[in-house]
Motif scaffolding. Structure first.
Motif, mmCIF file in Angstrom:
data_model
loop_
_atom_site.group_PDB
_atom_site.id
_atom_site.type_symbol
_atom_site.label_atom_id
_atom_site.label_comp_id
_atom_site.label_asym_id
_atom_site.label_seq_id
_atom_site.Cartn_x
_atom_site.Cartn_y
_atom_site.Cartn_z
ATOM 1 N N THR A 26 99.910 -80.499 -46.047
ATOM 2 C CA THR A 26 98.536 -80.920 -46.322
ATOM 3 C C THR A 26 97.681 -79.673 -46.514
ATOM 4 O OG1 THR A 26 97.855 -80.883 -44.007
ATOM 5 C CG2 THR A 26 98.844 -82.947 -44.826
ATOM 6 N N SER A 27 96.474 -79.852 -47.005
ATOM 7 C CA SER A 27 95.591 -78.691 -47.185
ATOM 8 C C SER A 27 95.302 -78.025 -45.844
ATOM 9 C CB SER A 27 94.300 -79.085 -47.894
ATOM 10 O OG SER A 27 93.587 -80.050 -47.146
ATOM 11 N N GLY A 28 95.166 -78.809 -44.776
ATOM 12 C CA GLY A 28 94.937 -78.237 -43.446
ATOM 13 C C GLY A 28 96.139 -77.453 -42.948
ATOM 14 N N GLN A 29 97.323 -77.996 -43.159
ATOM 15 C CA GLN A 29 98.541 -77.286 -42.765
ATOM 16 C C GLN A 29 98.689 -75.997 -43.567
ATOM 17 O OE1 GLN A 29 101.223 -80.535 -43.542
ATOM 18 N NE2 GLN A 29 101.313 -81.124 -41.372
ATOM 19 N N ARG A 30 98.381 -76.071 -44.829
ATOM 20 C CA ARG A 30 98.486 -74.877 -45.676
ATOM 21 C C ARG A 30 97.506 -73.800 -45.203
ATOM 22 N NH1 ARG A 30 99.268 -76.393 -51.678
ATOM 23 N NH2 ARG A 30 101.088 -77.302 -50.697
ATOM 24 N N ARG A 31 96.300 -74.206 -44.897
ATOM 25 C CA ARG A 31 95.283 -73.252 -44.432
ATOM 26 C C ARG A 31 95.715 -72.616 -43.106
ATOM 27 N NH1 ARG A 31 91.713 -76.566 -44.185
ATOM 28 N NH2 ARG A 31 91.654 -76.966 -41.960
ATOM 29 N N ARG A 32 96.165 -73.454 -42.158
ATOM 30 C CA ARG A 32 96.596 -72.915 -40.862
ATOM 31 C C ARG A 32 97.807 -71.994 -41.008
ATOM 32 N NH1 ARG A 32 95.635 -78.056 -39.744
ATOM 33 N NH2 ARG A 32 97.786 -78.651 -39.287
ATOM 34 N N GLY A 33 98.743 -72.387 -41.846
ATOM 35 C CA GLY A 33 99.924 -71.559 -42.057
ATOM 36 C C GLY A 33 99.595 -70.233 -42.721
ATOM 37 N N GLN A 34 98.732 -70.277 -43.714
ATOM 38 C CA GLN A 34 98.360 -69.043 -44.409
ATOM 39 C C GLN A 34 97.609 -68.080 -43.494
ATOM 40 O OE1 GLN A 34 96.522 -70.999 -47.834
ATOM 41 N NE2 GLN A 34 98.129 -70.148 -49.137
ATOM 42 N N ASN A 35 96.952 -68.597 -42.476
ATOM 43 C CA ASN A 35 96.212 -67.755 -41.531
ATOM 44 C C ASN A 35 96.995 -67.457 -40.245
ATOM 45 O OD1 ASN A 35 93.898 -67.585 -43.152
ATOM 46 N ND2 ASN A 35 93.203 -69.584 -42.438
ATOM 47 N N TRP A 36 98.193 -68.035 -40.100
ATOM 48 C CA TRP A 36 98.915 -67.983 -38.837
ATOM 49 C C TRP A 36 99.162 -66.558 -38.362
ATOM 50 C CZ3 TRP A 36 102.691 -66.624 -35.576
ATOM 51 C CH2 TRP A 36 102.914 -67.447 -34.474
ATOM 52 N N TYR A 37 99.727 -65.713 -39.191
ATOM 53 C CA TYR A 37 100.043 -64.346 -38.742
ATOM 54 C C TYR A 37 98.780 -63.503 -38.575
ATOM 55 C CZ TYR A 37 104.994 -65.269 -39.031
ATOM 56 O OH TYR A 37 106.254 -65.787 -38.813
ATOM 57 N N GLN A 38 97.744 -63.765 -39.358
ATOM 58 C CA GLN A 38 96.487 -63.045 -39.162
ATOM 59 C C GLN A 38 95.870 -63.411 -37.812
ATOM 60 O OE1 GLN A 38 95.163 -60.583 -41.140
ATOM 61 N NE2 GLN A 38 93.818 -60.324 -39.394
ATOM 62 N N THR A 39 95.920 -64.691 -37.468
ATOM 63 C CA THR A 39 95.424 -65.136 -36.164
ATOM 64 C C THR A 39 96.266 -64.534 -35.034
ATOM 65 O OG1 THR A 39 94.625 -67.190 -37.155
ATOM 66 C CG2 THR A 39 94.924 -67.192 -34.762
ATOM 67 N N ALA A 40 97.582 -64.502 -35.217
ATOM 68 C CA ALA A 40 98.470 -63.897 -34.219
ATOM 69 C C ALA A 40 98.181 -62.404 -34.085
ATOM 70 C CB ALA A 40 99.933 -64.131 -34.591
ATOM 71 N N ASN A 41 97.885 -61.747 -35.196
ATOM 72 C CA ASN A 41 97.543 -60.320 -35.171
ATOM 73 C C ASN A 41 96.269 -60.092 -34.365
ATOM 74 O OD1 ASN A 41 95.654 -58.150 -36.660
ATOM 75 N ND2 ASN A 41 97.782 -57.440 -36.721
ATOM 76 N N GLN A 42 95.268 -60.938 -34.567
ATOM 77 C CA GLN A 42 94.015 -60.809 -33.819
ATOM 78 C C GLN A 42 94.263 -60.984 -32.322
ATOM 79 O OE1 GLN A 42 91.688 -63.758 -35.870
ATOM 80 N NE2 GLN A 42 91.217 -62.391 -37.570
ATOM 81 N N PHE A 43 95.144 -61.920 -31.970
ATOM 82 C CA PHE A 43 95.486 -62.125 -30.564
ATOM 83 C C PHE A 43 96.203 -60.890 -30.016
ATOM 84 C CE2 PHE A 43 98.362 -63.651 -27.195
ATOM 85 C CZ PHE A 43 97.421 -64.132 -26.307
#
Length: 191
Positions: A26-43
């Protein structure tokens, strides 16, 4: 277990399965997936006082057989307490060495999932590493293996699947780590 040596037809099938899962997201899944490693990097930056490599290394060292939430909890706790705990001895030793200043690439197995997980978290824009975990495997082979052995410790099998994600990423027009993350999100959320 899939063969270590595959035919062109098998490789093409794995690649298409990945593309198909991408298309099911879904568009939400795509958005979360595309940001997943960037979010993990911030953490990783947050828990390691600004040191993305150290935070990513500890996260990767403590990742085996843990949910992402548990992985984050253990890594944060390790930095707060100054030592890792709550995992198998080998993972704790690796996490402690990284927290003591050893380069994660000298501690982690850089040719399989743990090393690639570290690289993707440390530098989310890196176009080379691909994390092949049980979910990435199951997406590519279009079958949920459950507790069955996948053989991802075999470098040639790992590389075969990683190359399938790279081929899918080229078709999609995205970097492989984002394709892996989007398909991972879509896969785990469809269960």
């Amino acid at each position: 277990m899939i063969p270590v040596k595959s035919t062109e037809e098998q490789r093409s099938s794995y690649t298409q399965a990945i593309v198909d899962m991408w298309n099911l997201a879904t568009s939400g899944q795509r958005r979360r997936g595309q940001n997943w490693y960037q979010t993990a990097n911030q953490f990783a930056v947050e828990i390691a006082a600004g040191d993305a490599d150290k935070g990513a290394g500890v996260l990767a060292a403590l990742s085996a057989n843990k949910s992402w939430a548990e992985n984050c909890r253990l890594a944060r706790k390790a930095f707060i307490e100054g030592k890792a705990s709550g995992h198998v001895r080998d993972a704790i030793i690796k996490a402690n060495r990284i927290m003591e200043g050893t380069d994660p690439s000298k501690v982690l197995p850089m040719h399989i999932k743990t090393g690639f997980f570290y690289m993707c978290i440390s530098d989310p824009a890196n176009p080379d590493p691909v994390v092949i975990d049980r979910h990435a495997h199951d997406i590519a082979v279009r079958e949920i293996y459950g507790q069955r052995e996948r053989g991802l410790g075999a470098v040639r099998r790992y590389n075969l699947l990683a190359d399938s994600y790279r081929a899918a990423a080229q078709k999609i027009g995205e970097i492989p780590s984002k394709v892996q993350a989007v398909t991972w999100v879509a896969h785990i959320e469809r269960k």
